[in-house]
Write a protein that holds these residues in place. Structure first.
Motif, PDB file in Angstrom:
ATOM      1  N   ALA A   1      25.930  34.514  -6.411  1.00 35.26           N
ATOM      2  CA  ALA A   1      26.088  35.927  -6.764  1.00 35.26           C
ATOM      3  C   ALA A   1      25.832  36.825  -5.563  1.00 35.26           C
ATOM      4  N   LEU A   2      24.812  36.499  -4.791  1.00 34.67           N
ATOM      5  CA  LEU A   2      24.490  37.288  -3.600  1.00 34.67           C
ATOM      6  C   LEU A   2      25.631  37.241  -2.582  1.00 34.67           C
ATOM      7  N   LEU A   3      26.159  36.057  -2.325  1.00 40.07           N
ATOM      8  CA  LEU A   3      27.237  35.908  -1.340  1.00 40.07           C
ATOM      9  C   LEU A   3      28.520  36.580  -1.805  1.00 40.07           C
ATOM     10  N   LEU A   4      28.823  36.448  -3.091  1.00 36.51           N
ATOM     11  CA  LEU A   4      30.035  37.087  -3.611  1.00 36.51           C
ATOM     12  C   LEU A   4      29.917  38.608  -3.589  1.00 36.51           C
ATOM     13  N   ALA A   5      28.741  39.129  -3.955  1.00 39.29           N
ATOM     14  CA  ALA A   5      28.543  40.580  -3.923  1.00 39.29           C
ATOM     15  C   ALA A   5      28.730  41.108  -2.508  1.00 39.29           C
ATOM     16  N   ALA A   6      28.185  40.397  -1.524  1.00 40.27           N
ATOM     17  CA  ALA A   6      28.290  40.858  -0.138  1.00 40.27           C
ATOM     18  C   ALA A   6      29.717  40.750   0.376  1.00 40.27           C
ATOM     19  N   SER A   7      30.386  39.625   0.111  1.00 42.12           N
ATOM     20  CA  SER A   7      31.730  39.417   0.671  1.00 42.12           C
ATOM     21  C   SER A   7      32.762  40.333   0.021  1.00 42.12           C
ATOM     22  N   THR A   8      32.680  40.530  -1.299  1.00 36.26           N
ATOM     23  CA  THR A   8      33.651  41.407  -1.953  1.00 36.26           C
ATOM     24  C   THR A   8      33.427  42.864  -1.585  1.00 36.26           C
ATOM     25  N   ALA A   9      32.153  43.273  -1.487  1.00 39.38           N
ATOM     26  CA  ALA A   9      31.875  44.662  -1.098  1.00 39.38           C
ATOM     27  C   ALA A   9      32.362  44.935   0.318  1.00 39.38           C
ATOM     28  N   ALA A  10      32.027  44.049   1.242  1.00 42.09           N
ATOM     29  CA  ALA A  10      32.462  44.248   2.625  1.00 42.09           C
ATOM     30  C   ALA A  10      33.975  44.202   2.738  1.00 42.09           C
ATOM     31  N   GLY A  11      34.597  43.258   2.028  1.00 43.11           N
ATOM     32  CA  GLY A  11      36.054  43.138   2.103  1.00 43.11           C
ATOM     33  C   GLY A  11      36.775  44.374   1.599  1.00 43.11           C
ATOM     34  N   GLU A  12      36.377  44.867   0.432  1.00 44.32           N
ATOM     35  CA  GLU A  12      37.055  46.037  -0.133  1.00 44.32           C
ATOM     36  C   GLU A  12      36.784  47.291   0.686  1.00 44.32           C
ATOM     37  N   GLU A  13      35.589  47.420   1.204  1.00 41.02           N
ATOM     38  CA  GLU A  13      35.295  48.607   2.006  1.00 41.02           C
ATOM     39  C   GLU A  13      36.043  48.583   3.331  1.00 41.02           C
TER      40      GLU A  13
ATOM     41  N   GLY B   1      29.321  59.264   8.439  1.00 36.64           N
ATOM     42  CA  GLY B   1      29.941  58.757   9.658  1.00 36.64           C
ATOM     43  C   GLY B   1      29.811  57.263   9.834  1.00 36.64           C
ATOM     44  N   SER B   2      29.594  56.539   8.739  1.00 36.78           N
ATOM     45  CA  SER B   2      29.415  55.096   8.843  1.00 36.78           C
ATOM     46  C   SER B   2      30.006  54.397   7.628  1.00 36.78           C
ATOM     47  N   LEU B   3      30.750  53.330   7.881  1.00 39.26           N
ATOM     48  CA  LEU B   3      31.290  52.514   6.807  1.00 39.26           C
ATOM     49  C   LEU B   3      30.191  51.742   6.079  1.00 39.26           C
ATOM     50  N   TRP B   4      29.063  51.558   6.755  1.00 43.46           N
ATOM     51  CA  TRP B   4      27.956  50.812   6.160  1.00 43.46           C
ATOM     52  C   TRP B   4      27.408  51.497   4.913  1.00 43.46           C
ATOM     53  N   THR B   5      27.533  52.791   4.817  1.00 44.14           N
ATOM     54  CA  THR B   5      27.042  53.502   3.634  1.00 44.14           C
ATOM     55  C   THR B   5      27.735  52.995   2.381  1.00 44.14           C
ATOM     56  N   ALA B   6      29.065  52.916   2.449  1.00 45.23           N
ATOM     57  CA  ALA B   6      29.826  52.439   1.297  1.00 45.23           C
ATOM     58  C   ALA B   6      29.626  50.944   1.079  1.00 45.23           C
ATOM     59  N   VAL B   7      29.530  50.172   2.155  1.00 46.72           N
ATOM     60  CA  VAL B   7      29.339  48.726   2.016  1.00 46.72           C
ATOM     61  C   VAL B   7      28.029  48.426   1.282  1.00 46.72           C
ATOM     62  N   LEU B   8      26.946  49.071   1.687  1.00 46.48           N
ATOM     63  CA  LEU B   8      25.648  48.815   1.070  1.00 46.48           C
ATOM     64  C   LEU B   8      25.607  49.271  -0.389  1.00 46.48           C
ATOM     65  N   ALA B   9      26.155  50.437  -0.665  1.00 51.25           N
ATOM     66  CA  ALA B   9      26.176  50.925  -2.051  1.00 51.25           C
ATOM     67  C   ALA B   9      27.058  50.029  -2.925  1.00 51.25           C
ATOM     68  N   HIS B  10      28.205  49.662  -2.404  1.00 46.41           N
ATOM     69  CA  HIS B  10      29.133  48.791  -3.131  1.00 46.41           C
ATOM     70  C   HIS B  10      28.482  47.428  -3.388  1.00 46.41           C
ATOM     71  N   PHE B  11      27.772  46.909  -2.388  1.00 48.11           N
ATOM     72  CA  PHE B  11      27.070  45.639  -2.538  1.00 48.11           C
ATOM     73  C   PHE B  11      26.048  45.704  -3.668  1.00 48.11           C
ATOM     74  N   ALA B  12      25.286  46.774  -3.735  1.00 47.04           N
ATOM     75  CA  ALA B  12      24.271  46.906  -4.780  1.00 47.04           C
ATOM     76  C   ALA B  12      24.912  46.938  -6.169  1.00 47.04           C
ATOM     77  N   VAL B  13      26.025  47.662  -6.302  1.00 42.92           N
ATOM     78  CA  VAL B  13      26.706  47.743  -7.598  1.00 42.92           C
ATOM     79  C   VAL B  13      27.273  46.375  -7.985  1.00 42.92           C
ATOM     80  N   ASN B  14      27.918  45.696  -7.033  1.00 40.72           N
ATOM     81  CA  ASN B  14      28.479  44.380  -7.329  1.00 40.72           C
ATOM     82  C   ASN B  14      27.396  43.372  -7.695  1.00 40.72           C
ATOM     83  N   LEU B  15      26.299  43.383  -6.950  1.00 39.19           N
ATOM     84  CA  LEU B  15      25.226  42.436  -7.217  1.00 39.19           C
ATOM     85  C   LEU B  15      24.631  42.666  -8.606  1.00 39.19           C
TER      86      LEU B  15
END
Length: 217
Positions: free
Chosen positions: A121-133, A185-199
């Motif tokens: 679940a952790l790996l999928l949440a991270a990979s899907t969030a990063a991929g979509e962002e 000014g950073s893509l990481w903002t969306a990646v981290l938020a998206h990761f939390a929602v997916n997880l």
């Protein structure tokens, strides 16, 4: 059966008698396990991973340019606030809107059938969030704009006609992810938020599967 008078030890078998039962029957051949069965569970996540591959190349060839320099505290605080906002909105909609509740139940049942471990679940949440962002906010937003990328993001998250509100919710989430990227000014903002929602969603599916087991134990 009849005895042979010439041979007192010989017994003629009765042709009408049933066949004797083998006391040690052979076990049926075991069915060979499908070596791809464990990987087939992850096929629903393949589009996100493919989009991530395309987005990664896209961002590498054409890096997004933001008007604001990123600040780590701002990125972390904004990501946490955005994740809490989306999770809180989903919680409220699930209790107030039958359409969203229906979509949530469908997704939870689908995730429960995947039988994901916490690590998976952790790996999928991270990979899907990063991929979509990478694809939507990193690459597509440069050309389609804030609203264009959000429209496509929502359109690629359909459920069914009754669960129409979930697609609308993902459209709004796409807007908020994009706006957060522009503001911080950073893509990481969306990646981290998206990761939390997916997880949270993936772990909710695990809890749904484990719930009956806990009640029975």
């Amino acid at each position: 059966m009849d005895a042979d008078p010439a041979d007192p030890d010989h017994v003629t078998p009765d042709p009408m008698a049933p066949d004797p039962v083998d006391p040690h029957p052979e076990a049926p051949d075991p069915v060979a396990p499908d070596p791809l069965a464990s990987w087939k569970r992850f096929l629903p996540f393949l589009p996100s991973l493919l989009l991530g591959a395309v987005g990664g190349v896209w961002v590498a060839l054409s890096p997004p340019r933001f008007t604001r320099d990123p600040s780590l505290p701002l990125v972390l605080v904004s990501a946490a606030a955005l994740a809490l906002l989306l999770l809180g909105a989903a919680w409220l909609l699930e209790r107030r809107l039958p359409s969203f509740r229906h979509a949530s139940r469908l997704l939870e049942r689908a995730l429960a059938r995947l039988r994901l471990s916490p690590l998976a679940a952790l790996l999928l949440a991270a990979s899907t969030a990063a991929g979509e962002e990478l694809f939507f906010r990193g690459g597509l937003m440069q050309f389609a704009g804030l609203w264009g990328q959000a429209l496509l993001f929502g359109a690629l998250h359909p459920v069914d006609r009754r669960g129409w509100s979930y697609t609308l919710f993902t459209f709004v989430a796409g807007l908020l992810f994009g706006y957060a990227v522009l503001v911080t000014g950073s893509l990481w903002t969306a990646v981290l938020a998206h990761f939390a929602v997916n997880l949270h969603g993936l772990l909710s599916g695990r809890r749904r599967r484990a719930g009956p087991q806990r009640r029975l134990g």
